[in-house]
Structure formats: structure tokens, C-alpha cells
Write an enzyme that holds these catalytic residues in place. Structure first.
Site, PDB file in Angstrom:
ATOM      1  NE  ARG A  76     -15.547 -45.695  15.003  1.00 34.89           N
ATOM      2  CZ  ARG A  76     -16.624 -45.875  15.922  1.00 34.89           C
ATOM      3  NH1 ARG A  76     -16.952 -45.081  16.715  1.00 34.89           N
ATOM      4  NH2 ARG A  76     -17.305 -47.146  15.848  1.00 34.89           N
ATOM      5  CG  ASP A 195      -7.192 -21.324  14.170  1.00 34.35           C
ATOM      6  OD1 ASP A 195      -5.897 -21.692  14.327  1.00 34.35           O
ATOM      7  OD2 ASP A 195      -7.775 -21.478  13.551  1.00 34.35           O
ATOM      8  CE  LYS A 220      -4.119 -24.679   6.229  1.00 39.92           C
ATOM      9  NZ  LYS A 220      -5.270 -25.303   6.888  1.00 39.92           N
TER      10      LYS A 220
END
Length: 406
Positions: A76, A195, A220
């Protein structure tokens, strides 16, 4: 265990073309390790017999947010495979650092939390944004407050507690574009987040135009095959350190297998984006000339996304495609089509959707790597469905037939 990736200092390599960086960034040390393919480290924890040393390294991370020196401690906190992807993406975007997350929304959440931790809870944003980004800002789920404005109103919307200005260009799903350099100037000292999911660093690098934070839904184009979910933020090292601390505390970590697949995806990113963009531009040209289409949206920067408004029932078009896949998401090697008002932007209030150009007859297509003639044939047969209203009737009702961005 690929501990060398964590121990090797990250230095700036000689300037190389983006296509070369896509293949080699994050992999520069492999030959010296006697490897060709990047190793995949799936460990969740790592042994250490020096507990005092571990305590010192954890204290250092808590203070600085920098990647720990030496071997990994806990997944983590950091992972060598994920670190390779972060190094590569930062190089492609021309940024100092990058921090990867479990999804694009986890990445945006971390950015908002990092700014809010400084008491900067106000965000200035330009619509349209991806629907879930819009919802996260507008619903105040993280205690943030948003002012929606157009690019010309950004400077006037900034307040003393503004922590972020956010734009998406080309925007999802209308493909509207903003002048990044002009917007960055209007932001003054407030960080501009762009973005860059649709354009990718192949078509634009926002950092070069003044943006300080670049966001990707890595699910994507960076992954590119519809089989991996992730998000990533490219930024300077100071902000990256804060994002690592937020990631450690909130647990929005990218799985190392996803990091491995994303690093592999970057190697073909320029080839995929350029090939799909050529097909998308050709489809946009043909759709513009088609009397069954009311309006076409295609950005000046190019790209593999095309949006278009039909005269008839968009749901019947969705139901009629046979080669193109009717599905949410984008950026895969196969072409996808969806109805934003029903799926990706359904969570945005109807008035806000319409106000930002997301109409009920708008369809969004992610163009893949199929032959353009096959894609066109599939679109033509879908648009020929009897429920599609003849263009002459729609034209009589005053609908537009002019393209956008061509």
C-alpha cells in the site's frame, strides 16, 4: 523481487522522441538486470529483520511522502511494478513525477483530498466533464464546493480558498476544447488540473502549456485493451509526495498486475492513438456529409473519439450496430459506442447535461483499430434503421447540420 526499481535513483534521460519513450521509459534498467520484460512483483509485504530501520523509513515517508529508499516495505506504500508505470507516464507527460491509483476517480479523489487538507476546498470547473467527475464535484461528497464557469470566467471565479481549477479537453462527451495556456494564465497561482484522458500525451502534453496537474483514467487509452482499470496523476514531485501519502492513508492503490499491463500498454500507445485517430477523422468527415446526421463533434487536436447527434432515435442506433460494441468506456482496440445521456452522464442533472451540450440525441463513439470501411458500413446500416427520421423532416424543424471542430 524487483527491489532494484525502488533503489535506483530516477534520473532524467537524454531527450527522446515520444515513440521511443513509450517503448523504453520505465524499462531503462532491464538490460543491466539481465532482463528483457519488466518483472511483475505481486508481493503484498516484504521481509525485514531490521525493525528499527523500517521504523525510520516509515517515519521518513510520513514526513516527506517520498518513495522509501531501499527495498519495498508494504504494497500500500509502494510497489516496484507500479513504480515503473509511474516513471514511464511521467516521462511521456513531461512531468517530474506520477502517482498511480486504482481508478481515474480514485486519482481525482486523492487530488481533491490533498488540496482540501490545506483548507482549499473550493474548486473552479468548466463543463462538460466526465459524468462521475461532475458528480463528485457537484455533490460535495468530499466536502468540496464547486463553481461552474466557462473558460472566460475562471479568473473571476477564483477565491482565497480555491484549491484547484479543473478542465477536461477534449471534453467528455462533446469533445469541446479549451486553450490550456490561456486557462493556466487565468488560474494565477491556483493549480490547473487538465483531464488528458481523451488526447493522451500523444496529442497534447498539458504541462508544456502551464498545467500543473494532469489526470488520466488509465483504464482508457493508456491500457488500451479494455482489460485493466487504473488512474494516474502526473505532476511535480512536491505534489506527488502528498498524493502518495493520501494513497497510503486511503488505500486507493493500483494493483501491480494492473501496473504491469498499463506499462505494457504505454509501449504501443503512440501507434494505437495515431491509427485510431486517422480512422476517427475519416468517420467524422463522412458523418458530416451524411444527411441522417444533425451535427458532428470532432476536436481540432484530433483523437480517436467522435460524437454525433442523430435526427432519429439514438437508442435504435445503439441497438442496431453489429461490429461496433455498444458499451460504456473508451480507448480500447475495438470500437465502442454509447448514449451519454443514458450512461456516462446519467448521474449529471438533466438541466446541467443539456446546458453543457450533452443532448438526448448525442452518441459518443470510441474508434478502435478496425478497418475504417468496415466501421463505416456498420454505422451506415445502423443509421438506416427505419426509426431514423429523414433528414429533410428534421431540417424543416430547424435542426443544425454543421460540423464542430472540422
Amino acid at each position: 523481487m524487483d527491489t532494484e526499481a525502488s533503489m535506483t535513483p530516477r534520473t532524467s534521460p537524454p531527450s527522446r522522441a515520444l515513440a521511443t519513450e513509450a517503448v523504453h521509459a520505465g524499462r531503462d534498467d532491464l538490460a543491466s538486470l539481465g532482463l528483457h520484460a519488466p518483472p511483475l512483483d505481486l508481493s503484498t509485504t516484504y521481509p525485514s529483520y531490521d525493525s528499527r530501520g523500517e521504523a525510520e523509513r516509515i517515519d521518513a515517508f510520513a514526513t516527506t511522502g517520498a518513495r522509501p529508499d531501499g527495498p519495498p516495505i508494504y504494497a500500500r506504500l509502494d510497489n516496484p511494478t507500479t513504480a515503473r508505470f509511474e516513471t514511464a507516464l511521467a516521462r511521456l507527460e513531461g512531468a517530474e513525477s506520477a502517482v498511480a491509483f486504482a481508478s481515474g476517480m480514485a486519482a481525482l479523489t486523492a487530488v481533491l483530498l490533498a488540496r482540501a487538507s490545506l483548507g482549499l476546498r473550493h474548486v473552479v470547473a468548466v463543463r462538460p466533464l466526465y459524468g462521475c467527475s461532475d458528480h463528485l464535484l457537484g455533490a460535495g461528497l468530499l466536502g468540496t464546493e464547486v463553481t461552474w464557469t466557462d473558460p472566460a470566467g475562471i479568473a473571476d471565479a477564483i477565491r482565497p480558498d480555491t484549491g484547484l481549477v479543473m478542465v477536461e479537453t477534449p471534453a467528455n462527451p462533446t469533445l469541446a476544447e479549451v486553450d490550456i495556456r490561456a486557462v493556466a494564465h487565468a488560474c494565477g497561482s491556483v493549480p490547473l488540473l487538465v483531464d488528458n484522458t481523451f488526447a493522451t500525451p500523444v496529442l497534447q502534453r498539458p504541462v508544456e502549456h502551464g498545467a500543473r496537474i494532469v489526470l488520466h483514467s488509465a483504464t482508457k487509452y493508456l491500457g488500451g485493451h479494455g482489460d485493466v482499470m487504473g488512474g494516474v496523476v502526473a505532476c511535480d514531485e512536491e505534489f506527488a509526495a502528498t498524493l502518495r501519502q493520501v494513497r497510503f492513508a486511503t488505500g486507493g492503490v493500483l494493483h501491480p498486475l494492473a501496473g504491469y499491463l498499463l506499462l505494457r500498454g504505454l509501449s504501443t500507445l503512440p501507434v494505437r492513438v495515431r491509427a485510431a485517430s486517422a480512422s476517427a477523422a475519416e468517420l467524422a468527415r463522412r458523418l458530416t456529409a451524411d444527411p441522417r446526421i444533425a451535427r458532428v463533434h470532432y476536436p481540432k487536436v484530433g483523437g480517436a473519439m467522435v460524437s454525433f447527434e442523430v435526427y432519429g432515435d439514438p437508442h435504435r442506433v445503439i441497438a442496431a450496430v453489429r461490429l461496433v460494441t455498444p458499451a460504456v468506456s473508451l480507448g480500447s482496440v475495438d470500437s465502442l459506442i454509447q448514449h451519454p445521456a443514458s450512461i456516462s452522464h446519467r448521474i449529471v442533472a438533466e438541466g446541467d447535461r443539456h446546458g453543457s451540450g450533452v443532448g438526448d440525441r448525442l452518441l459518443r463513439m470510441s474508434v478502435g483499430l478496425e478497418d475504417v470501411e468496415d466501421l463505416w458500413a456498420d454505422l451506415c446500416q445502423a443509421l438506416s434503421d427505419p426509426s431514423v427520421q429523414p433528414a429533410r423532416t428534421a431540417a424543416a424543424n430547424g435542426r443544425e447540420t454543421t460540423p464542430v471542430g472540422l
